[in-house]
Design a protein around this motif. Sequence first.
Motif, PDB file in Angstrom:
ATOM      1  N   THR A  70      -5.445  -7.488   7.222  1.00  0.00           N
ATOM      2  CA  THR A  70      -6.038  -6.216   6.835  1.00  0.00           C
ATOM      3  C   THR A  70      -7.355  -6.056   7.559  1.00  0.00           C
ATOM      4  O   THR A  70      -7.929  -7.041   8.020  1.00  0.00           O
TER       5      THR A  70
ATOM      6  N   ARG B  98      -7.771   5.942  10.946  1.00  0.00           N
ATOM      7  CA  ARG B  98      -8.172   4.649  11.481  1.00  0.00           C
ATOM      8  C   ARG B  98      -7.558   4.342  12.846  1.00  0.00           C
ATOM      9  O   ARG B  98      -8.271   4.027  13.803  1.00  0.00           O
TER      10      ARG B  98
ATOM     11  N   THR C 223      -3.452   8.948   8.814  1.00  0.00           N
ATOM     12  CA  THR C 223      -4.522   7.981   8.690  1.00  0.00           C
ATOM     13  C   THR C 223      -5.339   8.047   9.976  1.00  0.00           C
ATOM     14  O   THR C 223      -4.797   8.007  11.077  1.00  0.00           O
TER      15      THR C 223
ATOM     16  N   SER D 111      -9.615  -3.479   6.250  1.00  0.00           N
ATOM     17  CA  SER D 111     -10.511  -2.758   5.342  1.00  0.00           C
ATOM     18  C   SER D 111     -11.611  -3.714   4.864  1.00  0.00           C
ATOM     19  O   SER D 111     -11.461  -4.924   4.911  1.00  0.00           O
TER      20      SER D 111
ATOM     21  N   HIS E  42      -6.647   1.068  -4.530  1.00  0.00           N
ATOM     22  CA  HIS E  42      -6.942   0.044  -3.532  1.00  0.00           C
ATOM     23  C   HIS E  42      -7.827  -1.091  -4.076  1.00  0.00           C
ATOM     24  O   HIS E  42      -7.486  -2.265  -3.973  1.00  0.00           O
TER      25      HIS E  42
ATOM     26  N   TYR F 150       0.786  -1.232   0.000  1.00  0.00           N
ATOM     27  CA  TYR F 150       0.000   0.000   0.000  1.00  0.00           C
ATOM     28  C   TYR F 150       0.822   1.288   0.000  1.00  0.00           C
ATOM     29  O   TYR F 150       0.278   2.376  -0.052  1.00  0.00           O
TER      30      TYR F 150
END
Lengths: 433, 433
Positions: free
Chosen positions: A225, A330, A328, A227, A151, A135
Amino acid sequence: MPKPLHFSAFTMITPGADGAWRDPENTRDYLSLSYWQQQARVIEAAGFDAMFFADILGVFETRESGIELSVRDAHVFPLADPFVLVSALAAVTEKLGFVVTASTTYEPPFLLARRFSTLDHLTDGRIGWNIVTSYLDSAAANFGLREQVDHTERYVRADEYIDVVEKLWLRSWDDEALRKDATSGVYADPAHVHPIDHSGKYFSVRGPHSLEPSPQRKPVFFQATASATGLSFAARHAEAVYTQGGSITQLRDVIERLRTASEEAGRSAPKVFAGVNIAVGRTGSEARAKAERAHQFKSEESALAWNGIDIRQYPRDTLLSALQTFGTTRPLRSVDGRLDVTIQEYIDYSRTRRSPLSAVGTPDEVVDRLIELRDEAGLDGFSISADGRPGLYEDFAEYLTPVLRERGLLAETADQPTRLRDRIRADEIALQS
Amino acid sequence: MPKPLHFSAFTMITPGADGAWRDPENTRDYLSLSYWQQQARVIEAAGFDAMFFADILGVFETRESGIELSVRDAHVFPLADPFVLVSALAAVTEKLGFVVTASTTYEPPFLLARRFSTLDHLTDGRIGWNIVTSYLDSAAANFGLREQVDHTERYVRADEYIDVVEKLWLRSWDDEALRKDATSGVYADPAHVHPIDHSGKYFSVRGPHSLEPSPQRKPVFFQATASATGLSFAARHAEAVYTQGGSITQLRDVIERLRTASEEAGRSAPKVFAGVNIAVGRTGSEARAKAERAHQFKSEESALAWNGIDIRQYPRDTLLSALQTFGTTRPLRSVDGRLDVTIQEYIDYSRTRRSPLSAVGTPDEVVDRLIELRDEAGLDGFSISADGRPGLYEDFAEYLTPVLRERGLLAETADQPTRLRDRIRADEIALQS
């Protein structure tokens, strides 16, 4: 017998997590074979299923100072190739698995398939693949791309990649292909070795696969991951998922979504390993002292550099908003699932390898806490990193392994299956039989 | 002291050269770590500079029956990845070098540079790279190409590839970059770690290189080709050249051309290793029996399949013209440099690994012959394959190594430098000092 616990040792071939190389107790000699062989022996003795080698193919950069912090603080840089280390570790262990990170964006599938098959043969079936799509823009720039592939497209490409390598691993050589008949001179029956003739949007690979079927035929598929696209990919392909960071509530949510998506894909859900910070001692205070010592050599700026922000450039009171604007977001939510964290809470969290879960105390306290975490979140096992905590695997083997075995939570190494897939799914296999 | 002899052990991770897996004396367990570790130990004890792992990324095909002969006879197929085997061998040896074949056409340069740097660190500077551009259509088809990239273009691309990886190895980290200063917290000085910002016709790679400088900084460059383009490439880049096949006259010609081209490129000429068939015994007749036994398990059709012709489809008397029409004609000329070979001579030559040079006899006779070959052709050393000759390295260590050492032609392992580059160029270094 209670449901067994699974453990995976998380590491990277770096001088040490961020500032850990500065720790006078750090004995990590990251470019030495004998250092890694000694680590593998300890980790096997501690009863772990596998060593998990994370990897990136670029450098963490900040908007303000590029690669400066990463270079200065040895923040995931320098970083060596795990593929070429594994065979030396397999040679000094018997049952320990090895999970190697490799990218579907940058490694040619034909070469990758052969590399994993070679390792699966050489290790007698102890190999796993942590599938990443990569990424970092700084990685893309090392492979002729101006920026990373989008992505969603990365995952579409990854799906085709998996299709290609699975054709090579599973469909190129039939079970009956290998003959090794010295009298007739037939090593393999040409009628049972097939080109795969794959021709898709991203890849065109003829085959046949270069190697006869290996003990596991394909490496155990790991994925890491959180996501939505990543989880859906994991539900379709992964056999184990590694997750780092996230509160109990967040972990339960991830596991629930994985379970639903796996059911929809008609597969059994992947095993889930979560990162946990462990410190264990003869007494509670000894353990707490170890916990507090951990990561003290990591600078605040390198602890936060992975967000892409050089915090030296911002007054403390604007830092949180800078992180929210440019970084980021998150991970901000990951601290106990709250968004209203203070910058100090966020720094502390970032310093301890970004997992809010911890188990600190005497051997019995740590084991109790691990069971509690496992049951509350619905986990299968834990990923444990000794980077920044020198001696942790030695502590584990000395203090925790005997307790885990006494309580029936961990099998003796001699009773473990050799193949990583069998080992990770041992409880299912036991239930079936 | 006489000019020392150099030896390299040529092998591939296959079941055995062509039919050699059928030999009841063959103990080759090509997918086992312990087999290769034992081989590496014997080869080190025999005084060899390096193990040389050849490789291809496709399958030898014939026009008439495709991959059938290769699959049936295990003709350079199956074939495993040498990169991931080396660290296990380095762990059980101290001075032996390892040369890994890798393709400039199919491996991404950024990954390859990191892989070799990792191995150079892990082996303490014992790694070499056999640079190939890959020539098989069957390999091209595994990487999304309908046929191989044109010969000349492959070398133009290879030149740029070398430029990229040399920038990563030599120019990304300055000598003074590494600080490891725990007090100030500076692992590496950001002012001395540079992106390479390469942007060329074929590659665009930003860098910086992922790893701090390794003992040799870059692997020793090997090359193995006899084409004009290949020799010119070798003169520009190679430190050692491996050549298989060709009479004394042909070898002298190749070496002369290499020398001239190197001079023009302003470099010292690469060391030249030539393939030689060795059989040694206590007596001459014992040695001759071993020589005759060699390769007897290789079928005629697989011995010739690398020419792209399935000889089963041709009457014997048309075979030579079929080979001349459809096959590669170069090897026909290689038998003693003559074009007027009989088909039987050509089959015999193909069966014995396509080298017309041999040294068969008692230990003293073999050593005499090696010196004679070396001096007549102007060689630096020999490449010796035990594939199809089980026990040859053991024989070498038992019979030849003591004689070579007695005569001052081979240093004791303890007196050898560790780094492969120093070792291969030891006589030059000795001359300079």
